[in-house]
Structure formats: C-alpha cells, structure tokens
Design an enzyme around this catalytic site. Structure first.
Site, PDB file in Angstrom:
ATOM      1  N   LYS A   1      -3.161  -1.369  17.626  1.00 34.61           N
ATOM      2  CA  LYS A   1      -2.967  -2.194  18.956  1.00 34.61           C
ATOM      3  C   LYS A   1      -4.343  -1.628  20.057  1.00 34.61           C
ATOM      4  CE  LYS A   1       0.330  -5.188  18.545  1.00 34.61           C
ATOM      5  NZ  LYS A   1       0.388  -6.402  19.071  1.00 34.61           N
TER       6      LYS A   1
ATOM      7  N   SER B   1       7.806  -0.067  11.374  1.00 32.50           N
ATOM      8  CA  SER B   1       6.898  -1.417  10.820  1.00 32.50           C
ATOM      9  C   SER B   1       6.300  -0.977   9.543  1.00 32.50           C
ATOM     10  CB  SER B   1       6.283  -2.020  11.988  1.00 32.50           C
ATOM     11  OG  SER B   1       5.045  -1.247  12.198  1.00 32.50           O
TER      12      SER B   1
HETATM   13  C1  LIG Z   1       4.262  -0.457  15.450  1.00 34.94           C
HETATM   14  C2  LIG Z   1       3.814  -1.947  15.357  1.00 34.94           C
HETATM   15  N1  LIG Z   1       3.925  -2.609  14.257  1.00 34.94           N
HETATM   16  C3  LIG Z   1       3.549  -3.939  14.314  1.00 34.94           C
HETATM   17  C4  LIG Z   1       3.201  -4.677  15.234  1.00 34.94           C
HETATM   18  C5  LIG Z   1       2.686  -5.861  15.060  1.00 34.94           C
HETATM   19  O1  LIG Z   1       1.365  -6.487  15.574  1.00 34.94           O
HETATM   20  P1  LIG Z   1       1.380  -7.893  15.990  1.00 34.94           P
HETATM   21  O2  LIG Z   1       1.680  -8.046  17.394  1.00 34.94           O
HETATM   22  O3  LIG Z   1      -0.214  -8.087  16.160  1.00 34.94           O
HETATM   23  O4  LIG Z   1       1.750  -8.930  15.286  1.00 34.94           O
HETATM   24  C6  LIG Z   1       3.206  -3.718  16.626  1.00 34.94           C
HETATM   25  C7  LIG Z   1       2.949  -4.727  17.812  1.00 34.94           C
HETATM   26  O5  LIG Z   1       3.160  -3.944  18.922  1.00 34.94           O
HETATM   27  C8  LIG Z   1       3.463  -2.424  16.763  1.00 34.94           C
HETATM   28  O6  LIG Z   1       3.992  -1.889  17.735  1.00 34.94           O
END
Ligand SMILES: Cc1ncc(COP(=O)(O)O)c(C=O)c1O
Length: 503
Positions: free
Chosen positions: A251, A466
């Site tokens: 991010k 994630s």
């Molecule tokens: C740890 C983590 N993985 C994945 C994502 C997903 O990204 P996106 O918001 O671009 O879908 C985020 C978003 O905040 C995140 O914090």
C-alpha cells in the site's frame, strides 16, 4: 555521434538485414542468435521508450508489438527509409547525443552504441540519468569485450580467417571493454548488469540508482522463486515481496500515487487528508502525507491489528476507531462524512480509479523481470492491487486470479467475519470489472494461516495472512497454466503477532 560513420550507414543500409540473418559470412558470428538477442533486449524494455539507432527497425518492431510507446532516432536517411517501411513508425532524425530530451522509462539500442567514443558514451549515459523516470533503465545490446586481451585475440582470429571487413570494423569503431561501461555506469549513478549472448554481443542493462532518501524505498521490491511447494511440471512460482516497501506493505505504492496525484492537481485545499483503512493504506498514506507536509485522519475498524495502529500513529496520523460490527463500510461512511464536514481531501481508495493506477509500476516490474507472466494471483481488499495488475497483465496473456477469504462476497457468498486480514470485500468494487477476472479463489482462514506457517518453516518467509491466502489460491490454480506464476505477498507477519498469526 561521430559523424564520420555516416558513410558506413549508407553502405550498410541495404546489406544490414542480410548480415543479421547470417548471410554475410564475415558477420555471422557477430549476429549469431540475432532474433533471440533482440527478443531478450525487448523483454527488458518497459513504458515510454526511446530507441537510438533503430536502423532497419528490427528491434523497433518488437518494441511496438509489445505495445510500448516508442520514439526512435535514426541519423541515417537510408536506414530510416527501410526501418520506417518495416515498422510503420516515423523515425526522428537524431542520435544518441542529439534528440528532444523527454522523460522516458527505457532508453534502448541494438548494435549502435559502439559508434560513440568512450567519452561520448559517458556523456550520453550522464544525460540519460536525468531523463529516466524512477526505476528507469538503459538497455544496450552490442558488441563488447571482456578484456583487452580478448579483443586482440578475436581480432587475430578473424584476421587469420581473412575476414578483413570485420577486422577493419573492429579496429576502427569504438567497441568498448566491459570494465569501461561498468566504470561509466558507476560514475553516473547506475547499477550495471550484463549477460553475454554470443562471442561478441552482450546485453547490458543499466538501472538508475534511486535510493537517495527513505521515501525512495517505494516499489522495486524483490521477486523471489518459491521452490518448497509441489507444482505441476512446466510451472514456476514467484512471490513479489511487498513487505520491502518503506512502510512494509504493497500500500505504499497506493499512498504515494494517491497523494502525489492529488497534490499535482491541487485538490488538497485544507492541507488535510482522510481515509478509511484496515491499516496498510493508512501507513502508505501517512508516509506520503509526511513527504508533502499534510495532516492525515484515518478511520479504522477496531478489530484490525494494534501494530498497524501504532505504526500509523508513529508516522503522525490521527486515528479514529470505528465499531468492528459496522465493518469497512462503517469506516468508509465515517471518512466520507468527515470530508464533507471539514473540507479535508478524501482519497477514497475503495472507489477512486487512481487506486488501480497505482500498480502500473508493479506490473512493469514483473514483466521487466520475468518477460512473460502466465498467471497473476492477488488478494482483494479494495480490489486495487488485483485490478491494476489484471488491467495491465491480462492483455499480455496472463490468467488473472483474485483471492478473497470466506466471508467476502466476490464469489456470491454472504458477507461475514474472517481472520484473514487486509483482504475481503463487502460490496463489489466499482473499478473491478468482471471481465478482468479469470478465477475467484475463496480461501478459508484455516487454509490461509496454514500456508503462512508453511511459508515460514519451508521458505523462511514471514508474511501476513493475506499472503497465505494468496499462496493457497496460487497452488489451487497452478494446474491451469504453464510458465511463470506470480503471487503478490502484500506484507509481513510481524504486524500480526498480536493477532497470534503463528499460534
Ligand atoms: C495485508 C493486505 N493484503 C492485501 C490487501 C489488498 O489490497 P487491495 O486493497 O489493493 O485489494 C490489503 C489492503 O489493505 C492488505 O492490507
């Protein structure tokens, strides 16, 4: 450029394609594997590209076929006439040192850089340093010698064979030593990388060193191959480690792009910014706001990790906690209401098309490193990472896989709670069109956390949940492709230790 060579071009123009295709016996070894070499050079080009000395347009054609925006400078009208006809592009008159100085992502040339003396080469590379964007590169495919001895040895070898044209050429033009190009690169702030492709030709890539201040540590993250998981034959699995951004997550790219663009447009009138976030966007925004002297207020559902909260505060953001039961939608409503009330700039990651556009460079990094990406696997929270990558990689033939936890709605399931943090969607993101998606993988928390533990034990990779979900999805989808799979690992596990990520 040393204009004494113009007469050579005139002579060469009509014979050039014959030489590169191996029909001129004297130049057979110089151009051995010509088609492969051009492909390798083209693979390394990205974005806005300036080509010097396109000659009869063979490399130009590959660059155009790749969909790149190419400006080509050719000093020889005879060469240009052939090249323009072949490519349909009109070449500009100019050379390595005489051209319209415009910003570029790639400066590229095949079998032409040797026309410059070493002093001219240095002047050219110095100038390119000021024109190249962050992460930009110079790609040079040309004859180069590993040492003075090697050069003399090669010249003697071809003299003995009676290849007088070639020998005259090798003695007259300025074919450099590898050490000279390395020194020039170092002097002007470039990293040097080179592979030898035949007895003469080396493919040299000079990348701009851009790490001058902490904020430069955005993007350019490592791509590593994972080998500890079973894969179908013909498949390789690569992980993009976004934890190596300054703020520790993917991010940072978003924070920087959203704020840089808003500042450029003059949209931030009160000096204040608001957003709703699970944490990583807040950290990325906080870094970008620091760089521009802006104040940041963040609406964060209570359930998210206290480590991320502490980091956002450490970077100067003000946090307003919202009820876990209201979900991200509750936080979004609160941020929007704040912006309306105070006039603060609402970056609105969940709806802004600037969100997916933030990942342009990420996509470029992947193709620059791998050439072809057969499958891209990314989780969706706002959906920005997935959308940005899919928009850019799907037209190039990648299968696109979006990852969500059970409790997210992309696959038609009900919205509900989940432990996998950072991904999960409550309403379909506006910018994520269904045509961009080849597969939706809905991963259980158990499978995500199991993958997180395996990544630690088997690969020594300490990543967030994630990333675990994304790995589980990639392994499920691996049988559907051949080639390189890229899975995005958004952040590291240390910001989830309070959430008992390894328990
Ligand atoms: C740890 C983590 N993985 C994945 C994502 C997903 O990204 P996106 O918001 O671009 O879908 C985020 C978003 O905040 C995140 O914090």
């Amino acid at each position: 450029m040393a204009l004494s060579f113009m007469d050579i071009f005139e002579e060469w123009a009509v014979n050039y394609d014959e030489a590169v295709s191996g029909h001129n016996p004297e130049y057979k070894d110089v151009f051995e594997n010509y088609t492969f070499m051009l492909k390798e050079a083209a693979k390394r080009a990205e974005g806005r590209t300036i080509e010097f000395g396109p000659g009869t347009g063979n490399l130009t054609l590959l660059l155009l076929n790749k969909g790149l925006e190419v400006t080509a400078y050719e000093p020889s009208p005879e060469m240009a006439a052939i090249g323009e006809q072949k490519t349909g592009l009109s070449f500009k008159t100019g050379d390595f040192l005489h051209f319209d100085a415009t910003e570029a992502d790639t400066i590229i040339s095949s079998f032409a850089f040797h026309h410059l003396t070493d002093t001219e080469k240095s002047a050219a590379i110095k100038q390119y340093g000021t024109l190249l964007n962050d992460g930009g590169r110079i790609v040079i495919l040309d004859t180069m010698f590993n040492s003075r001895d090697e050069k003399q040895h090669i010249i003697r070898h071809y003299e003995a064979l009676g290849h007088h044209h070639l020998v005259e050429d090798l003695n007259r033009e300025y074919y450099p030593l590898k050490e000279t190009i390395m020194a020039i690169a170092k002097q002007h702030g470039f990293n040097f990388e080179s592979v030898q492709l035949n007895n003469f030709a080396h493919l040299t890539v000079l990348t701009k060193k851009t790490y001058h201040k902490p904020a430069d540590l955005t993007g350019g993250t490592p791509l590593v191959e994972l080998t500890a998981f079973e894969l179908p034959a013909g498949v390789r699995l690569f992980a993009k480690l976004e934890m190596y951004n300054l703020g520790g997550s993917v991010k940072d790219r978003l924070g920087r792009h959203l704020i840089d663009e808003a500042v450029r447009r003059g949209d931030i009138s009160t000096g204040e910014v608001v957003e709703a976030t699970a944490g990583n966007t807040g950290i990325g925004l906080a870094l970008a706001c620091l760089a521009h002297g802006l104040k940041l207020r963040l609406y964060v559902p209570e359930k998210f990790s206290i480590e991320k909260q502490a980091i956002m505060r450490a970077l100067g953001a003000e946090l307003i906690m919202t009820a876990t039961a209201d979900g991200m939608l509750g936080a979004r409503a609160a941020a929007a209401a704040d912006a309306k009330r105070t006039g603060a700039y609402y970056t609105n990651q969940f709806e802004s098309s600037a969100n997916p556009a933030s990942y342009d460079k990420l996509a470029n990094e992947l193709t620059a490193e791998l050439g072809e990406v057969a499958m891209i696997v990314a989780g969706a929270g706002s959906g920005g990472t997935f959308t940005g990558l899919a928009e850019r990689l799907k037209p190039r033939g990648a299968r696109t896989v979006v990852v969500e936890p059970v409790g997210s709605i992309l696959n038609g399931g009900d919205s509900g709670s989940h432990r996998t943090e950072g991904i999960g969607v409550e309403v379909w993101p506006k910018f994520m069109t269904r045509e961009l998606i080849d597969a939706i993988e809905t991963i259980t928390d158990d499978a995500a956390f199991d993958a997180v533990k395996k990544l630690a034990r088997r690969e020594g990779l300490l990543v967030g949940s994630s990333s675990g979900a994304a790995l589980a999805a990639a392994l499920n989808q691996a049988p559907y492709v051949q080639g390189n799979i890229v899975v995005i690992f958004p952040d590291a596990s240390d910001r989830y230790l309070s959430q008992h990520i390894y328990d």
